[in-house]
Design an enzyme around this catalytic site. Structure first.
Site, mmCIF file in Angstrom:
data_model
loop_
_atom_site.group_PDB
_atom_site.id
_atom_site.type_symbol
_atom_site.label_atom_id
_atom_site.label_comp_id
_atom_site.label_asym_id
_atom_site.label_seq_id
_atom_site.Cartn_x
_atom_site.Cartn_y
_atom_site.Cartn_z
ATOM 1 N N SER A 131 0.781 -1.233 0.000
ATOM 2 C CA SER A 131 0.000 0.000 0.000
ATOM 3 C C SER A 131 0.814 1.285 0.000
ATOM 4 O O SER A 131 0.568 2.207 0.788
ATOM 5 C CB SER A 131 -1.014 0.014 1.146
ATOM 6 O OG SER A 131 -2.129 0.751 0.733
ATOM 7 N N ASP A 177 -6.917 -0.029 3.318
ATOM 8 C CA ASP A 177 -5.551 0.490 3.242
ATOM 9 C C ASP A 177 -5.439 1.838 3.933
ATOM 10 O O ASP A 177 -4.533 2.083 4.727
ATOM 11 C CB ASP A 177 -5.119 0.642 1.780
ATOM 12 C CG ASP A 177 -5.068 -0.687 1.065
ATOM 13 O OD1 ASP A 177 -5.310 -1.720 1.707
ATOM 14 O OD2 ASP A 177 -4.802 -0.685 -0.155
HETATM 15 P P1 ADP Z 1 0.640 -0.561 -3.805
HETATM 16 O O1 ADP Z 1 -0.310 0.365 -3.121
HETATM 17 O O2 ADP Z 1 0.387 -1.993 -3.488
HETATM 18 O O3 ADP Z 1 2.076 -0.214 -3.580
HETATM 19 P P2 ADP Z 1 -0.632 0.536 -6.114
HETATM 20 O O4 ADP Z 1 -0.638 0.142 -7.541
HETATM 21 O O5 ADP Z 1 -1.923 0.614 -5.409
HETATM 22 O O6 ADP Z 1 0.384 -0.443 -5.364
HETATM 23 O O7 ADP Z 1 0.043 1.973 -5.963
HETATM 24 C C1 ADP Z 1 1.299 2.205 -6.525
HETATM 25 C C2 ADP Z 1 1.304 3.553 -7.233
HETATM 26 O O8 ADP Z 1 1.200 4.619 -6.263
HETATM 27 C C3 ADP Z 1 2.599 3.831 -7.959
HETATM 28 O O9 ADP Z 1 2.587 3.263 -9.242
HETATM 29 C C4 ADP Z 1 2.623 5.341 -7.996
HETATM 30 O O10 ADP Z 1 1.787 5.829 -9.021
HETATM 31 C C5 ADP Z 1 1.996 5.729 -6.661
HETATM 32 N N1 ADP Z 1 3.027 5.922 -5.629
HETATM 33 C C6 ADP Z 1 3.199 5.226 -4.493
HETATM 34 N N2 ADP Z 1 4.246 5.695 -3.771
HETATM 35 C C7 ADP Z 1 4.769 6.713 -4.470
HETATM 36 C C8 ADP Z 1 5.885 7.604 -4.293
HETATM 37 N N3 ADP Z 1 6.670 7.528 -3.216
HETATM 38 N N4 ADP Z 1 6.108 8.525 -5.241
HETATM 39 C C9 ADP Z 1 5.329 8.613 -6.321
HETATM 40 N N5 ADP Z 1 4.289 7.806 -6.562
HETATM 41 C C10 ADP Z 1 3.998 6.869 -5.671
HETATM 42 MG MG MG Z 2 -2.407 0.412 -3.403
#
Ligand code: ADP
Ligand code: MG
Length: 388
Positions: A131, A177
């Site tokens: 998340s 989440d």
């Molecule tokens: P999860 O929540 O399981 O890590 P998701 O697909 O729901 O996967 O979310 C991931 C997306 O959130 C990334 O592809 C990006 O677009 C955004 N994201 C998450 N953390 C960052 C960050 N530190 N900087 C920029 N974008 C982020």
């Molecule tokens: Mg996510």
């Protein structure tokens, strides 16, 4: 420097480099993992996530031009947008949509959001089911609420961050989440009733018990996860309709056999059996944790995995291999966590056995020729906060 201090320092350094000057403050939000309760959220059921000691940090300051500028260490260039882009879901896309979505959700709820410069650094792995999306939403939300002096109590933050993700980004997620990353508390898991959104902090002090949770990133390539997720949801909705209940949460454990007998295809029966037994396993886990019997939840975790593998059919070979190897190496219980078809496995282990269990999983992976897994040991951490 500790990992937590390091990520905060990277956010500050990013701020200075991109914008010049000092941030007005830094806000942090953790990743999360779901201890038990999988595919129960959209069936109005129960989940039990906890916040991780991995964080996303936002260094931020007000921008007087009323616009937003956001930089993340995941990208080279900052992204800029103003009220017009923020007010129209879809106008800002890519990763910055998670930030614009928060601005949008706040404005849609009637708040006056200050323009801001934001710099983001994170230790939460992106896209492995821990998340990172809720972490970035929550950290940005905390920053904007405080920079703007907005009147928005924290118990309303999860809904707002969820709206950002559902309605601006366009990702259909439940409220688990955001609740976990905003409300997490050290030494506790968050028991969430997805129908009423009632939450309760449940003692889960792994450290005091000499225990830890090993989180294993399966590194399995995602295989049709979105389509399979939609299919499972549909199957549950159809089954609820056939059984004449609002959601599968309304099928009591004691009525399960009778309910199954009323369904005519075996696949639907298996799906229903997973959801109903999984809700019960969450309730049983909560009871054991309330009684301080952490080790005794192991068999419930493992039973949850078997149910996802055999009845809900959402596991993959890498995931099953990690669970089997962890159990064989002495874990009290192990299960896939997250929506399935990849993502992470968690194993409940003695803290001093964590390295050996991780090594056993890595060895089993090597035997099968899988890409090496990522492993980390975690304890339940705190939720979204201002750092300084
Ligand atoms: P999860 O929540 O399981 O890590 P998701 O697909 O729901 O996967 O979310 C991931 C997306 O959130 C990334 O592809 C990006 O677009 C955004 N994201 C998450 N953390 C960052 C960050 N530190 N900087 C920029 N974008 C982020
Ligand atoms: Mg996510």
């Amino acid at each position: 420097m500790s990992a937590a201090a390091d990520v905060a320092a990277r956010a500050t350094a990013g701020f200075r480099q991109r914008y010049g000057g000092e941030p007005a403050g830094r806000w942090a939000a953790p990743g999360r993992v779901n201890l038990i309760g999988e595919h129960t959220d959209y069936n109005d059921g129960f989940v039990l996530p906890f916040a991780l000691p991995l964080r996303t940090v936002v260094a931020a300051a007000v921008a007087d031009d009323g616009r937003w500028s956001v930089w993340s260490e995941l990208d080279d260039e900052p992204v800029e947008f103003g009220p017009a882009e923020a007010d129209e879901p879809g106008r800002v896309d890519g990763w910055a949509a998670y930030v614009a979505g928060v601005v949008w959700a706040l404005r849609a709820a009637g708040h006056t959001v200050p323009g801001a410069r934001l710099a983001i650094a994170s230790d939460v792995p992106v896209g492995s089911g821990l998340s990172s999306s809720a972490a970035i939403e929550a950290a940005v939300l905390a920053a904007l609420v405080e920079l703007g002096g907005l009147d928005l109590p924290a118990d309303r933050w999860p809904r707002l961050a969820q709206r950002a993700e559902n309605d601006y980004v366009g990702a259909p997620t439940g409220i688990m989440d955001q609740s976990a990353v905003i409300r997490g508390r050290p030494g506790h898991a968050l028991f969430l009733d997805c129908r009423t959104e009632a939450v309760e902090q449940i003692p889960f002090d792994l450290g005091a018990a000499g225990l830890a949770v090993l989180v294993i990133d399966s590194r399995a390539p995602h295989r049709h996860a979105d389509g399979e997720y939609a299919a499972r949801r549909k199957s549950c909705e159809r089954a609820a309709k056939a059984l004449g209940v609002a959601a599968l949460r309304d099928v009591a454990t004691g009525d399960l056999e009778a309910a199954l007998a009323r369904l005519d295809d075996t696949e639907t029966r298996r799906r229903v059996r997973h959801v109903v037994t999984e809700d019960q396993r969450v309730l049983d886990t909560v009871e054991l944790l309330r009684a301080g019997r952490i080790r005794d939840i192991g068999p419930l975790l493992t039973a949850s995995h078997a149910s996802m593998r055999d009845d809900f059919e959402i596991t993959v070979p890498e995931i099953d291999t990690a669970v089997e190897a962890a159990l064989a190496a002495g874990a009290y219980g192990a299960r896939m966590t997250g929506g399935g078809f990849g993502g992470c496995v968690l194993a409940l282990v003695d803290a001093d056995a964590a390295d050996a269990v991780a090594a056993a999983v890595a060895a089993a992976y090597a035997d099968r020729g899988f890409t090496a897994p990522g492993t980390r040991t975690v304890l339940p951490a705190g939720g979204t906060t201002r750092l300084d």
